[in-house]
Scaffold this motif. Sequence first.
Motif, PDB file in Angstrom:
ATOM      1  N   TYR A  17       0.804  -1.216   0.000  1.00 56.71           N
ATOM      2  CA  TYR A  17       0.000   0.000   0.000  1.00 56.71           C
ATOM      3  C   TYR A  17       0.840   1.270   0.000  1.00 56.71           C
ATOM      4  N   LEU A  18       2.082   1.199   0.463  1.00 51.38           N
ATOM      5  CA  LEU A  18       2.907   2.401   0.563  1.00 51.38           C
ATOM      6  C   LEU A  18       3.148   3.018  -0.812  1.00 51.38           C
ATOM      7  N   ASN A  19       3.055   4.357  -0.882  1.00 51.26           N
ATOM      8  CA  ASN A  19       3.281   5.152  -2.094  1.00 51.26           C
ATOM      9  C   ASN A  19       2.183   4.973  -3.139  1.00 51.26           C
ATOM     10  N   MET A  20       1.085   4.301  -2.772  1.00 51.63           N
ATOM     11  CA  MET A  20      -0.029   4.193  -3.703  1.00 51.63           C
ATOM     12  C   MET A  20      -0.744   5.536  -3.835  1.00 51.63           C
ATOM     13  N   THR A  46       1.651   7.564   2.548  1.00 55.79           N
ATOM     14  CA  THR A  46       3.029   7.911   2.898  1.00 55.79           C
ATOM     15  C   THR A  46       3.673   6.948   3.884  1.00 55.79           C
ATOM     16  N   LYS A  47       2.911   6.470   4.883  1.00 59.55           N
ATOM     17  CA  LYS A  47       3.531   5.595   5.871  1.00 59.55           C
ATOM     18  C   LYS A  47       2.477   4.839   6.663  1.00 59.55           C
ATOM     19  N   ARG A  48       2.939   3.849   7.408  1.00 60.21           N
ATOM     20  CA  ARG A  48       2.094   3.050   8.295  1.00 60.21           C
ATOM     21  C   ARG A  48       1.954   3.777   9.629  1.00 60.21           C
ATOM     22  N   MET A  49       0.765   3.825  10.161  1.00 64.77           N
ATOM     23  CA  MET A  49       0.529   4.446  11.450  1.00 64.77           C
ATOM     24  C   MET A  49       1.056   3.539  12.568  1.00 64.77           C
ATOM     25  N   LYS A  50       1.615   4.163  13.615  1.00 60.73           N
ATOM     26  CA  LYS A  50       2.157   3.417  14.754  1.00 60.73           C
ATOM     27  C   LYS A  50       1.604   3.980  16.051  1.00 60.73           C
ATOM     28  N   ASP A  51       1.620   3.141  17.087  1.00 56.26           N
ATOM     29  CA  ASP A  51       1.114   3.577  18.382  1.00 56.26           C
ATOM     30  C   ASP A  51       2.215   4.285  19.176  1.00 56.26           C
ATOM     31  N   ASP A  52       1.930   4.579  20.440  1.00 60.06           N
ATOM     32  CA  ASP A  52       2.886   5.316  21.274  1.00 60.06           C
ATOM     33  C   ASP A  52       4.180   4.549  21.510  1.00 60.06           C
ATOM     34  N   ARG A  53       4.140   3.234  21.418  1.00 60.48           N
ATOM     35  CA  ARG A  53       5.330   2.414  21.632  1.00 60.48           C
ATOM     36  C   ARG A  53       6.103   2.136  20.349  1.00 60.48           C
ATOM     37  N   GLY A  54       5.622   2.689  19.238  1.00 61.78           N
ATOM     38  CA  GLY A  54       6.308   2.487  17.968  1.00 61.78           C
ATOM     39  C   GLY A  54       5.896   1.233  17.233  1.00 61.78           C
ATOM     40  N   ASN A  55       4.871   0.554  17.710  1.00 57.41           N
ATOM     41  CA  ASN A  55       4.407  -0.661  17.044  1.00 57.41           C
ATOM     42  C   ASN A  55       3.371  -0.314  15.976  1.00 57.41           C
ATOM     43  N   PRO A  56       3.426  -0.972  14.812  1.00 56.55           N
ATOM     44  CA  PRO A  56       2.436  -0.702  13.764  1.00 56.55           C
ATOM     45  C   PRO A  56       1.021  -0.971  14.244  1.00 56.55           C
ATOM     46  N   VAL A  57       0.095  -0.117  13.865  1.00 56.78           N
ATOM     47  CA  VAL A  57      -1.303  -0.257  14.263  1.00 56.78           C
ATOM     48  C   VAL A  57      -1.994  -1.233  13.330  1.00 56.78           C
ATOM     49  N   MET A  67      -3.597   0.666   9.769  1.00 56.99           N
ATOM     50  CA  MET A  67      -3.905   2.078   9.570  1.00 56.99           C
ATOM     51  C   MET A  67      -2.720   2.755   8.888  1.00 56.99           C
ATOM     52  N   TYR A  68      -3.035   3.668   7.974  1.00 58.03           N
ATOM     53  CA  TYR A  68      -2.000   4.368   7.204  1.00 58.03           C
ATOM     54  C   TYR A  68      -2.233   5.871   7.253  1.00 58.03           C
ATOM     55  N   GLU A  69      -1.170   6.593   6.941  1.00 57.93           N
ATOM     56  CA  GLU A  69      -1.261   8.047   6.797  1.00 57.93           C
ATOM     57  C   GLU A  69      -1.229   8.380   5.316  1.00 57.93           C
ATOM     58  N   VAL A  70      -2.219   9.156   4.856  1.00 60.32           N
ATOM     59  CA  VAL A  70      -2.264   9.591   3.458  1.00 60.32           C
ATOM     60  C   VAL A  70      -2.091  11.108   3.423  1.00 60.32           C
ATOM     61  N   GLU A  71      -1.422  11.568   2.395  1.00 51.22           N
ATOM     62  CA  GLU A  71      -1.145  13.001   2.244  1.00 51.22           C
ATOM     63  C   GLU A  71      -1.751  13.499   0.938  1.00 51.22           C
ATOM     64  N   PHE A  72      -2.551  14.561   1.025  1.00 47.95           N
ATOM     65  CA  PHE A  72      -3.187  15.143  -0.150  1.00 47.95           C
ATOM     66  C   PHE A  72      -2.255  16.152  -0.817  1.00 47.95           C
TER      67      PHE A  72
END
Length: 223
Positions: A108-111, A128-139, A152-157
């Motif tokens: 999914y990254l860079n799609m 842009t990237k995979r979302m992570k929790d407070d401990r740095g683990n992927p959500v 969960m991912y972060e998308v940038e418009f």
Amino acid sequence: AHASSLLMTYNVLPESGIPIQAGTVHRVTEPEKLTDAVKEQMSVHTGKMSNKFKETRLSHDGDKPNLKDWSDLLEEDEDFAEEFNKIYDNTNVPEADDDFDPDSFDAYLNMELAIDRGGDNPEFARVTKRMKDDRGNPVGVANNNPIMDSRMYEVEFLDGQKQAMAANIIAENMFASVDEEGHRNLLLDSIGDCRKTEDAVKKEDAFVFSQNGNKHRRETTKG
């Protein structure tokens, strides 16, 4: 030679037995291999490599090596055992599983997505990237079924705004904009107008024939 230079390089085995990388090499042609001088050079080089790597110590049973000779060498010859382990069990090379990063092997990254934000037209965004929790683990957890994928991912418009988006929403957007052959569908409301000049290629002149008789489409932007 991989990972040695940005340019095209080759691994060359000199008489020292230590491979070197070279950017300029000359291939020995078939006519050159038939000359006595080149035959002698190849024979001398092969003999030196055989002595360097002590190939005479390893007998063969047809096309396969004698496993007993290999076993004896691994126990008696420390140098041979060290070189053997560098190839088959090099402890200095980390295992791929030990350095596995979910973001490094994520489809999914860079799609690029076309997302409805409540305006007249969908807006383009990029994952842009995979979302992570407070401990740095992927959500979330990946799943072969997009509906069950909880990542969960972060998308940038294009305007720079960022927002979190679930993997199943991204998959739904991708499936909606790609046909069965994998072609991406761009949104088009209507064609306002078109024109054609006298320079436009006519249907009967759309193809040309090369000297060997092959048929090719005429390439031009005129008209």
